[in-house]
Design an enzyme around this catalytic site. Structure first.
Site, PDB file in Angstrom:
ATOM      1  CB  SER A 191      -0.885   0.129   1.186  1.00 42.91           C
ATOM      2  OG  SER A 191      -1.901   0.889   0.970  1.00 42.91           O
ATOM      3  CG  ASN A 192      -0.138   4.814  -1.444  1.00 46.38           C
ATOM      4  OD1 ASN A 192      -1.024   5.502  -0.751  1.00 46.38           O
ATOM      5  ND2 ASN A 192      -0.918   3.948  -2.643  1.00 46.38           N
TER       6      ASN A 192
END
Ligand code: CTP
Length: 399
Positions: A207-208
């Site tokens: 993810s980020n």
């Protein structure tokens, strides 16, 4: 901003929170004055309200002090909006029938330009047909309502129910909406926000750090300006905004599906989500135990949702976001053309005031004809409004 808000404090237990309402409004940049009914001062104090607002409180005892025009007319003329918080059943009844025998009602009847009620009472009183008839009548007169919401009542031992005043920070959102220009009325917005999660197994994902704040701010600003908004969001810690259709998703593939489901009905699409460019080629059904050895992940490309929308754009306004750690203008310009966008909002997550998760950002808008426009450094909400001004510009160019 700089609008003037008169907080009219009615005689209910929620008046205990009114000094906080005043503070939150001041923090949001409004000019604030306070009016308190005699009974309100049984639950809060004149001193608390005066300290919170920085001004003398308008009370019944000051009503007819000799100072030119009567106080209720002065207050009505001063305020862009009267926020009655808390609003009691009695205040609603008096205002609905024009029974202007007290300072609060007299201010409303005395020419208040806009009135927003934040009712607080026990559920029996709220649901009573008389109260509901008064609410209908006030709505027909153009008055706005914020809440009440479901929750605990003030007296200990009383059951929960519908009748609790909207919390002070949420009241600010209602005030902002009431005072916003309705220049996006009738338009359907589709906005994406947040990161996506690409699972390796049930408990691990790629993810980020996107917080979703920019996309949520855009959704709230568009709603406030009269648009119907569908917000498709990846996992975030943000509460659902009121009067926005929120579709929660996890992965890029789910986001793509949700976006396609709502694309047809939309006039404007803003992709503020930080969509993961890759996902694991396979998601394991069970958690994989560690082996202590090196591991290679096999990733496959996610579809570029925005580029796909660009091929089906028709008359819609399409806006993207670009995040670059370097200079990025040329890359943003190439992107706006390749994805068939009206413009792209370029931001740089590597500076302190524009970092992931913050409340401020700095945006440069890049148009397909090569023009660029700096929207400056501002709160995400302020930037959202500036972006929406550009969206309006794109719409106006079409007609
Ligand atoms: N976007 C999207 N689908 C993806 C990736 C990005 O819809 N799979 C959207 C984002 O929501 C954003 C814009 O496209 O509006 C961002 O594009 P970006 O990821 O910066 O573009 P790329 O072309 O993927 O950039 P880069 O070349 O740096 O990877």
């Amino acid at each position: 901003m700089g609008h003037r808000v008169l907080v009219a404090v009615g005689g209910g237990a929620a008046a205990m929170k009114s000094p906080f309402v005043v503070r939150r409004l001041l923090e949001a940049g409004y000019e604030v004055r306070v009016l308190a009914s005699p009974r309100a001062l049984a639950f809060t104090t004149e001193t608390a309200l005066a300290l919170a607002s920085g001004h003398e409180v308008a009370t019944e005892t000051r009503w007819f002090e000799p100072h030119g025009r009567a106080l209720h007319l002065d207050l009505a003329a001063w305020a862009d909006l009267v926020l009655v918080a808390p609003a009691t059943a009695a205040a609603l009844a008096r205002a609905a029938t024009g029974l202007a025998e007290d300072l609060l009602t007299a201010t409303i009847v005395g020419g208040a330009r806009q009135v927003l009620w934040a009712p607080a009472m026990n559920p029996e009183m709220w649901h009573h047909p008389t109260t509901q008839a008064n609410v209908r009548r006030l709505k027909a007169l153009g008055h706005g309502f914020a809440g009440p919401v479901h929750g605990a009542m003030a007296s200990v031992g009383e059951a929960e129910g519908l009748g609790r005043m909207v919390e002070p920070e949420d009241l600010v959102a209602h005030v902002r909406r009431a005072l916003a220009p309705k220049d996006l009325e009738g338009l359907h917005f589709l906005i994406t926000a947040g990161p996506t999660r690409e699972h390796l197994d049930p408990v691990r994902f790629l993810s980020n750090p996107s917080s979703g704040k920019m996309g949520f701010a855009l959704a709230e600003a568009a709603r406030d300006r009269g648009a119907k908004v569908v917000l498709v969001s990846g996992p975030t810690a943000l509460p659902a905004p009121f009067d926005v259709t929120l579709v929660r998703v996890e992965s890029a593939l789910q986001m793509r599906q949700a976006v396609l489901d709502h694309f047809e009905q939309s006039d404007v699409v803003i992709m503020a989500a930080a969509v993961a460019d890759w996902r694991p080629a396979e998601k394991l059904p069970e958690k994989e135990a560690k082996s202590g050895r090196e591991k290679t992940l096999h990733l496959v490309a996610n579809p570029d949702i925005l580029a796909e929308l660009g091929t089906m754009k028709a008359g819609r306004v399409l806006v993207g976001f670009a995040m670059e750690t370097g200079h990025g203008l040329e890359r943003a310009f190439a992107k706006v053309k390749r994805k068939n966008l009206d413009f792209i909002c370029l931001n740089h997550p590597t500076q302190p005031e524009t970092a992931f998760g913050g409340d401020t950002n700095r945006i440069v808008v890049v148009f397909p004809d090569g023009r660029t426009e700096s929207l400056g450094l501002a709160s995400k909400r302020e930037l959202a409004d500036r972006i929406l001004d550009r969206v309006r510009g794109s719409i106006q160019q079409r007609v």
